[in-house]
Design a protein around this motif. Structure first.
Motif, PDB file in Angstrom:
ATOM      1  N   ARG A  61       0.832  -1.204   0.000  1.00 23.51           N
ATOM      2  CA  ARG A  61       0.000   0.000   0.000  1.00 23.51           C
ATOM      3  C   ARG A  61       0.867   1.255   0.000  1.00 23.51           C
ATOM      4  N   GLU A  62       1.944   1.246   0.775  1.00 22.95           N
ATOM      5  CA  GLU A  62       2.839   2.412   0.804  1.00 22.95           C
ATOM      6  C   GLU A  62       3.493   2.643  -0.559  1.00 22.95           C
ATOM      7  N   ALA A  63       3.852   1.558  -1.239  1.00 29.77           N
ATOM      8  CA  ALA A  63       4.464   1.691  -2.567  1.00 29.77           C
ATOM      9  C   ALA A  63       3.448   2.227  -3.574  1.00 29.77           C
ATOM     10  N   ILE A  64       2.217   1.789  -3.460  1.00 34.74           N
ATOM     11  CA  ILE A  64       1.165   2.281  -4.351  1.00 34.74           C
ATOM     12  C   ILE A  64       0.894   3.756  -4.066  1.00 34.74           C
ATOM     13  N   THR A  65       0.830   4.113  -2.800  1.00 37.37           N
ATOM     14  CA  THR A  65       0.598   5.503  -2.413  1.00 37.37           C
ATOM     15  C   THR A  65       1.721   6.408  -2.919  1.00 37.37           C
ATOM     16  N   ALA A  66       2.934   5.885  -2.952  1.00 40.63           N
ATOM     17  CA  ALA A  66       4.087   6.673  -3.398  1.00 40.63           C
ATOM     18  C   ALA A  66       3.974   7.100  -4.860  1.00 40.63           C
ATOM     19  N   VAL A  67       3.212   6.367  -5.673  1.00 37.46           N
ATOM     20  CA  VAL A  67       3.055   6.723  -7.084  1.00 37.46           C
ATOM     21  C   VAL A  67       1.675   7.308  -7.381  1.00 37.46           C
ATOM     22  N   ASP A  68       0.881   7.519  -6.354  1.00 34.51           N
ATOM     23  CA  ASP A  68      -0.481   8.024  -6.512  1.00 34.51           C
ATOM     24  C   ASP A  68      -0.455   9.425  -7.126  1.00 34.51           C
ATOM     25  N   PRO A  69      -1.174   9.631  -8.239  1.00 32.92           N
ATOM     26  CA  PRO A  69      -1.172  10.955  -8.868  1.00 32.92           C
ATOM     27  C   PRO A  69      -1.995  11.987  -8.092  1.00 32.92           C
ATOM     28  N   ASP A  70      -2.817  11.537  -7.148  1.00 33.36           N
ATOM     29  CA  ASP A  70      -3.663  12.454  -6.379  1.00 33.36           C
ATOM     30  C   ASP A  70      -3.730  11.989  -4.924  1.00 33.36           C
ATOM     31  N   PRO A  71      -2.574  12.014  -4.234  1.00 34.85           N
ATOM     32  CA  PRO A  71      -2.557  11.489  -2.869  1.00 34.85           C
ATOM     33  C   PRO A  71      -3.461  12.247  -1.903  1.00 34.85           C
ATOM     34  N   ALA A  72      -3.779  13.491  -2.203  1.00 35.86           N
ATOM     35  CA  ALA A  72      -4.644  14.271  -1.327  1.00 35.86           C
ATOM     36  C   ALA A  72      -6.120  13.939  -1.546  1.00 35.86           C
ATOM     37  N   LEU A  74      -8.114  14.797  -4.132  1.00 38.60           N
ATOM     38  CA  LEU A  74      -8.859  15.958  -4.618  1.00 38.60           C
ATOM     39  C   LEU A  74      -9.743  15.631  -5.824  1.00 38.60           C
ATOM     40  N   GLY A  75      -9.555  14.442  -6.398  1.00 38.09           N
ATOM     41  CA  GLY A  75     -10.372  14.061  -7.545  1.00 38.09           C
ATOM     42  C   GLY A  75     -10.004  14.790  -8.808  1.00 38.09           C
ATOM     43  N   GLN A  76      -8.719  15.051  -9.004  1.00 35.84           N
ATOM     44  CA  GLN A  76      -8.273  15.793 -10.181  1.00 35.84           C
ATOM     45  C   GLN A  76      -7.487  14.940 -11.164  1.00 35.84           C
ATOM     46  N   GLU A  77      -7.247  13.659 -10.840  1.00 38.16           N
ATOM     47  CA  GLU A  77      -6.452  12.824 -11.733  1.00 38.16           C
ATOM     48  C   GLU A  77      -7.273  12.411 -12.954  1.00 38.16           C
ATOM     49  N   THR A  78      -6.555  12.181 -14.032  1.00 32.32           N
ATOM     50  CA  THR A  78      -7.185  11.709 -15.259  1.00 32.32           C
ATOM     51  C   THR A  78      -7.039  10.191 -15.324  1.00 32.32           C
ATOM     52  N   ILE A  79      -7.739   9.593 -16.248  1.00 34.58           N
ATOM     53  CA  ILE A  79      -7.590   8.146 -16.433  1.00 34.58           C
ATOM     54  C   ILE A  79      -6.155   7.838 -16.855  1.00 34.58           C
ATOM     55  N   GLY A  80      -5.562   8.703 -17.649  1.00 37.82           N
ATOM     56  CA  GLY A  80      -4.162   8.532 -18.042  1.00 37.82           C
ATOM     57  C   GLY A  80      -3.226   8.582 -16.851  1.00 37.82           C
ATOM     58  N   ASP A  81      -3.494   9.503 -15.922  1.00 34.09           N
ATOM     59  CA  ASP A  81      -2.688   9.594 -14.700  1.00 34.09           C
ATOM     60  C   ASP A  81      -2.762   8.294 -13.906  1.00 34.09           C
ATOM     61  N   LEU A  82      -3.965   7.742 -13.788  1.00 36.35           N
ATOM     62  CA  LEU A  82      -4.157   6.519 -13.005  1.00 36.35           C
ATOM     63  C   LEU A  82      -3.480   5.319 -13.666  1.00 36.35           C
ATOM     64  N   ILE A  83      -3.564   5.247 -14.985  1.00 35.32           N
ATOM     65  CA  ILE A  83      -2.890   4.158 -15.704  1.00 35.32           C
ATOM     66  C   ILE A  83      -1.381   4.300 -15.546  1.00 35.32           C
ATOM     67  N   GLU A  84      -0.866   5.511 -15.693  1.00 34.60           N
ATOM     68  CA  GLU A  84       0.574   5.740 -15.520  1.00 34.60           C
ATOM     69  C   GLU A  84       1.033   5.374 -14.112  1.00 34.60           C
ATOM     70  N   ALA A  85       0.224   5.669 -13.106  1.00 35.20           N
ATOM     71  CA  ALA A  85       0.574   5.316 -11.727  1.00 35.20           C
ATOM     72  C   ALA A  85       0.636   3.801 -11.565  1.00 35.20           C
ATOM     73  N   TYR A  86      -0.283   3.091 -12.167  1.00 36.77           N
ATOM     74  CA  TYR A  86      -0.279   1.623 -12.099  1.00 36.77           C
ATOM     75  C   TYR A  86       0.999   1.089 -12.746  1.00 36.77           C
ATOM     76  N   ARG A 128     -12.137   5.291  -8.413  1.00 36.46           N
ATOM     77  CA  ARG A 128     -11.267   6.379  -8.895  1.00 36.46           C
ATOM     78  C   ARG A 128     -11.192   6.389 -10.418  1.00 36.46           C
ATOM     79  N   PHE A 129     -11.063   5.191 -11.017  1.00 39.52           N
ATOM     80  CA  PHE A 129     -11.031   5.111 -12.480  1.00 39.52           C
ATOM     81  C   PHE A 129     -12.372   5.574 -13.050  1.00 39.52           C
TER      82      PHE A 129
END
Length: 181
Positions: A61-72, A74-86, A128-129
């Motif tokens: 979970r910590e490793a996933i959080t470290a790449v999270d495009p919107d850790p706060a 705020l609901g501002q990430e795009t689908i592209g951001d989420l795919i890139e984080a994965y 989120r997606f």
């Protein structure tokens, strides 16, 4: 002071867990090995974690959080951001990605607590997606966006498994194709 000591112990345990997973894999990562590596007693481990799997899933979970495009959140990430984080999680933390998939499937089939935790995490990712898709395409219904989110995550999970089993598989290139034009 006591709180800081607990945080330091938690940090030592999670560092030891990550190191052992990289060195000896899931089966060689035992509570005893974690405690020995971290320099803590088993009682300290159990004050913070219920099981080896919980410590491992916390490290994941910590490793996933470290790449999270919107850790706060705020609901501002795009689908592209989420795919890139994965993709970043799988490519930067291949050991943790492999272990997570193994625990999610194997552990989830035999341990209801692990299954519940993995399903909660999956549902949160679907939401989120879905929400990112809805922000990007106002013509989508919530149901259509949820189906698309599930399909995108299923593809990413499949690609992740493929890349773990075949290191020559270009995970990032395949995942990039999932991003809407």
């Amino acid at each position: 002071m006591r709180y800081r000591s607990g945080l330091e112990t938690r940090h030592k345990i999670l560092d030891a867990t990550r190191q052992l997973l990289a060195e000896v894999g899931l089966d060689g990562t035992t509570i005893k090995a974690i405690c020995d590596r971290a320099g803590v007693r088993a009682g300290s481990f159990y004050n913070l974690f219920d099981s080896k799997e919980e410590a491992i899933l916390t490290a994941v979970r910590e490793a996933i959080t470290a790449v999270d495009p919107d850790p706060a959140g705020l609901g501002q990430e795009t689908i592209g951001d989420l795919i890139e984080a994965y993709v970043r999680f799988v490519t930067r933390e291949p050991v943790l990605a492999r272990v997570y998939l193994r625990i999610a499937v194997g552990g989830g089939m035999s341990d209801s607590a692990i299954a519940e935790r993995v399903l909660r995490h999956h549902q949160a990712r679907v939401e989120r997606f879905r929400d990112a898709l809805l922000r990007e395409d106002e013509g989508l219904t919530k149901e259509a966006a949820e189906l698309a989110a599930e399909a995108t995550l299923a593809s990413l999970n499949g690609y992740a498994i493929h890349s773990i089993l075949d290191p020559s598989f270009d995970f990032a290139r395949h995942a990039e194709r999932l991003t809407p034009a």
